[in-house]
Design a protein around this motif. Structure first.
Motif, PDB file in Angstrom:
ATOM      1  N   THR A 116      48.899  41.819  41.757  1.00 49.69           N
ATOM      2  CA  THR A 116      49.003  42.176  40.354  1.00 49.69           C
ATOM      3  C   THR A 116      48.118  41.288  39.499  1.00 49.69           C
ATOM      4  N   GLY A 117      47.816  41.760  38.304  1.00 50.64           N
ATOM      5  CA  GLY A 117      47.108  40.941  37.324  1.00 50.64           C
ATOM      6  C   GLY A 117      48.052  40.099  36.497  1.00 50.64           C
ATOM      7  N   PHE A 118      49.366  40.256  36.700  1.00 44.40           N
ATOM      8  CA  PHE A 118      50.353  39.471  35.969  1.00 44.40           C
ATOM      9  C   PHE A 118      50.427  38.044  36.495  1.00 44.40           C
ATOM     10  N   ALA A 119      50.908  37.131  35.650  1.00 46.78           N
ATOM     11  CA  ALA A 119      51.197  35.766  36.082  1.00 46.78           C
ATOM     12  C   ALA A 119      52.393  35.782  37.042  1.00 46.78           C
ATOM     13  N   PRO A 120      52.523  34.758  37.896  1.00 48.53           N
ATOM     14  CA  PRO A 120      53.635  34.734  38.851  1.00 48.53           C
ATOM     15  C   PRO A 120      55.012  34.897  38.219  1.00 48.53           C
ATOM     16  N   VAL A 121      55.224  34.318  37.029  1.00 48.05           N
ATOM     17  CA  VAL A 121      56.548  34.402  36.405  1.00 48.05           C
ATOM     18  C   VAL A 121      56.891  35.851  36.071  1.00 48.05           C
ATOM     19  N   THR A 122      55.921  36.608  35.602  1.00 45.59           N
ATOM     20  CA  THR A 122      56.169  38.021  35.295  1.00 45.59           C
ATOM     21  C   THR A 122      56.272  38.838  36.569  1.00 45.59           C
ATOM     22  N   ARG A 123      55.385  38.577  37.512  1.00 42.61           N
ATOM     23  CA  ARG A 123      55.441  39.266  38.808  1.00 42.61           C
ATOM     24  C   ARG A 123      56.825  39.117  39.436  1.00 42.61           C
ATOM     25  N   ASP A 124      57.328  37.894  39.473  1.00 44.32           N
ATOM     26  CA  ASP A 124      58.609  37.645  40.119  1.00 44.32           C
ATOM     27  C   ASP A 124      59.772  38.217  39.316  1.00 44.32           C
TER      28      ASP A 124
ATOM     29  N   PRO B  49      38.257  42.905  39.213  1.00 46.17           N
ATOM     30  CA  PRO B  49      37.825  43.597  40.435  1.00 46.17           C
ATOM     31  C   PRO B  49      37.227  42.691  41.517  1.00 46.17           C
ATOM     32  N   ALA B  50      37.283  41.369  41.339  1.00 45.97           N
ATOM     33  CA  ALA B  50      36.826  40.466  42.405  1.00 45.97           C
ATOM     34  C   ALA B  50      37.678  40.700  43.657  1.00 45.97           C
ATOM     35  N   PRO B  51      37.177  40.349  44.829  1.00 42.95           N
ATOM     36  CA  PRO B  51      37.901  40.636  46.075  1.00 42.95           C
ATOM     37  C   PRO B  51      38.986  39.629  46.424  1.00 42.95           C
ATOM     38  N   ASP B  52      39.158  38.594  45.600  1.00 40.91           N
ATOM     39  CA  ASP B  52      39.972  37.441  45.978  1.00 40.91           C
ATOM     40  C   ASP B  52      41.415  37.784  46.368  1.00 40.91           C
ATOM     41  N   LEU B  53      42.083  38.653  45.604  1.00 38.44           N
ATOM     42  CA  LEU B  53      43.478  38.980  45.907  1.00 38.44           C
ATOM     43  C   LEU B  53      43.609  39.639  47.282  1.00 38.44           C
ATOM     44  N   VAL B  54      42.712  40.556  47.586  1.00 38.39           N
ATOM     45  CA  VAL B  54      42.755  41.228  48.889  1.00 38.39           C
ATOM     46  C   VAL B  54      42.442  40.250  50.014  1.00 38.39           C
ATOM     47  N   LEU B  55      41.431  39.426  49.806  1.00 39.61           N
ATOM     48  CA  LEU B  55      41.064  38.446  50.838  1.00 39.61           C
ATOM     49  C   LEU B  55      42.183  37.426  51.061  1.00 39.61           C
ATOM     50  N   ALA B  56      42.815  36.973  49.980  1.00 37.39           N
ATOM     51  CA  ALA B  56      43.910  36.012  50.118  1.00 37.39           C
ATOM     52  C   ALA B  56      45.078  36.629  50.873  1.00 37.39           C
ATOM     53  N   ALA B  57      45.381  37.887  50.585  1.00 38.54           N
ATOM     54  CA  ALA B  57      46.452  38.575  51.306  1.00 38.54           C
ATOM     55  C   ALA B  57      46.112  38.702  52.787  1.00 38.54           C
ATOM     56  N   ALA B  58      44.850  39.032  53.083  1.00 38.69           N
ATOM     57  CA  ALA B  58      44.427  39.175  54.477  1.00 38.69           C
ATOM     58  C   ALA B  58      44.521  37.858  55.229  1.00 38.69           C
ATOM     59  N   LEU B  59      44.149  36.767  54.570  1.00 35.34           N
ATOM     60  CA  LEU B  59      44.252  35.450  55.201  1.00 35.34           C
ATOM     61  C   LEU B  59      45.699  35.089  55.492  1.00 35.34           C
ATOM     62  N   ARG B  60      46.568  35.345  54.523  1.00 41.02           N
ATOM     63  CA  ARG B  60      47.980  35.016  54.724  1.00 41.02           C
ATOM     64  C   ARG B  60      48.612  35.877  55.810  1.00 41.02           C
TER      65      ARG B  60
ATOM     66  N   ILE C 141      54.193  39.522  51.262  1.00 42.35           N
ATOM     67  CA  ILE C 141      53.296  38.689  50.450  1.00 42.35           C
ATOM     68  C   ILE C 141      53.279  39.250  49.037  1.00 42.35           C
ATOM     69  N   ALA C 142      53.313  38.373  48.024  1.00 33.41           N
ATOM     70  CA  ALA C 142      53.158  38.799  46.624  1.00 33.41           C
ATOM     71  C   ALA C 142      52.203  37.825  45.953  1.00 33.41           C
ATOM     72  N   LEU C 143      51.126  38.341  45.359  1.00 31.00           N
ATOM     73  CA  LEU C 143      50.063  37.485  44.839  1.00 31.00           C
ATOM     74  C   LEU C 143      49.664  37.856  43.415  1.00 31.00           C
ATOM     75  N   SER C 144      49.397  36.818  42.628  1.00 26.89           N
ATOM     76  CA  SER C 144      48.800  36.942  41.297  1.00 26.89           C
ATOM     77  C   SER C 144      47.426  36.280  41.342  1.00 26.89           C
ATOM     78  N   PRO C 145      46.588  36.518  40.323  1.00 25.56           N
ATOM     79  CA  PRO C 145      45.250  35.912  40.343  1.00 25.56           C
ATOM     80  C   PRO C 145      45.258  34.402  40.565  1.00 25.56           C
ATOM     81  N   ILE C 146      46.215  33.695  39.979  1.00 26.24           N
ATOM     82  CA  ILE C 146      46.249  32.236  40.128  1.00 26.24           C
ATOM     83  C   ILE C 146      46.472  31.817  41.575  1.00 26.24           C
ATOM     84  N   ASP C 147      47.035  32.705  42.384  1.00 27.59           N
ATOM     85  CA  ASP C 147      47.277  32.404  43.806  1.00 27.59           C
ATOM     86  C   ASP C 147      46.029  32.585  44.652  1.00 27.59           C
TER      87      ASP C 147
END
Length: 243
Positions: free
Chosen positions: A129-137, A163-174, A151-157
């Motif tokens: 999500t594009g939300f901060a962790p506090v809102t996501r949770d 549209p950067a690939p970071d969220l998908v890549l971080a999920a794949a790594l985890r 796995i649940a990820l926000s941009p800060i994670d």
């Protein structure tokens, strides 16, 4: 576009070798019903971050950038002023929390069933999500999903938001997937699709249950466009011909 043929009996993900499905939240697995736009409007009114723009122009930008990190959206609206954007983002998260407390968040019908079906078939599930962790949770808590997804990820994670690939890549790594070709990404915005494409995901799918239409999703590079998340298991088992 992706074309599949019916296999023998197969669990979700097996036919296409999918090990991880990365799902967006608002508009994809979580019903929006205008909640995000309302939260943006409250934040703008409370901070004046977009006071230099006609509200119609600001709202048009918000709609076009659905799925992106909220601070990136507010930075644009604030003409690059990161401090003003940070204040507006905090106000947005507060406003969204108010709307959650008022019962403004529900699942896309069938989303939880799909998540459980994927997991039962040996596929890990990440929510991004594009939300901060506090809102996501807070959203996950309101839905009773805190212990549901792997796995649940926000941009800060992850680093950068879509549209950067970071969220998908971080999920794949985890998830410790064997290759990016074993990752499927699904979302309702062009930003979701571009993030999956940039990450090199093996399958990138758009859904029509949220912000963007078929044209925008296909233009962004979606392999398939589905009505909503409930059609995903059929796609992953090769029981649907998606164009």
């Amino acid at each position: 576009m992706l074309h599949t043929t019916p296999p023998a009996e197969s669990s979700a993900g097996a036919a296409l070798g999918i090990e991880l499905v990365v799902l967006d939240m608002a508009g994809t697995t979580v019903s929006d019903d205008g909640v995000v736009e309302t939260a943006f409007q409250r934040a703008a009114e409370r901070t004046g971050v977009a006071a230099h723009l006609p509200w119609a122009d600001a709202l048009d930008y918000v709609r076009r950038t659905m799925g992106m990190s909220k601070i990136d959206v507010f930075t644009h609206l604030a003409d690059g002023n990161r401090e003003a954007a940070a204040r507006a983002t905090a106000a947005f998260e507060t406003a969204y929390g108010e709307l959650i407390a008022d019962g403004g968040v529900t699942e896309i019908p069938g989303a939880e069933t799909v998540i459980r079906e994927l997991q039962a078939g040996g596929v890990q599930v990440a929510l991004t999500t594009g939300f901060a962790p506090v809102t996501r949770d807070a959203i996950l808590g309101a839905l009773g999903w805190l212990d549901l997804v792997d796995i649940a990820l926000s941009p800060i994670d992850a680093g950068r938001g879509r549209p950067a690939p970071d969220l998908v890549l971080a999920a794949a790594l985890r998830a410790r997937v064997s290759a990016m070709s074993a990752v499927a990404v699904l979302g309702d915005t062009a930003s979701d699709v571009r993030s999956g494409r940039s990450a090199g995901a093996g399958l990138v799918v758009g859904v029509l249950s949220g912000a963007h239409d078929r044209f925008l999703l296909e233009e962004a590079g979606a392999d398939a466009v589905l009505e909503d998340v409930t059609a995903l298991p059929m796609l992953l088992t090769g029981r649907v011909d998606a164009r």
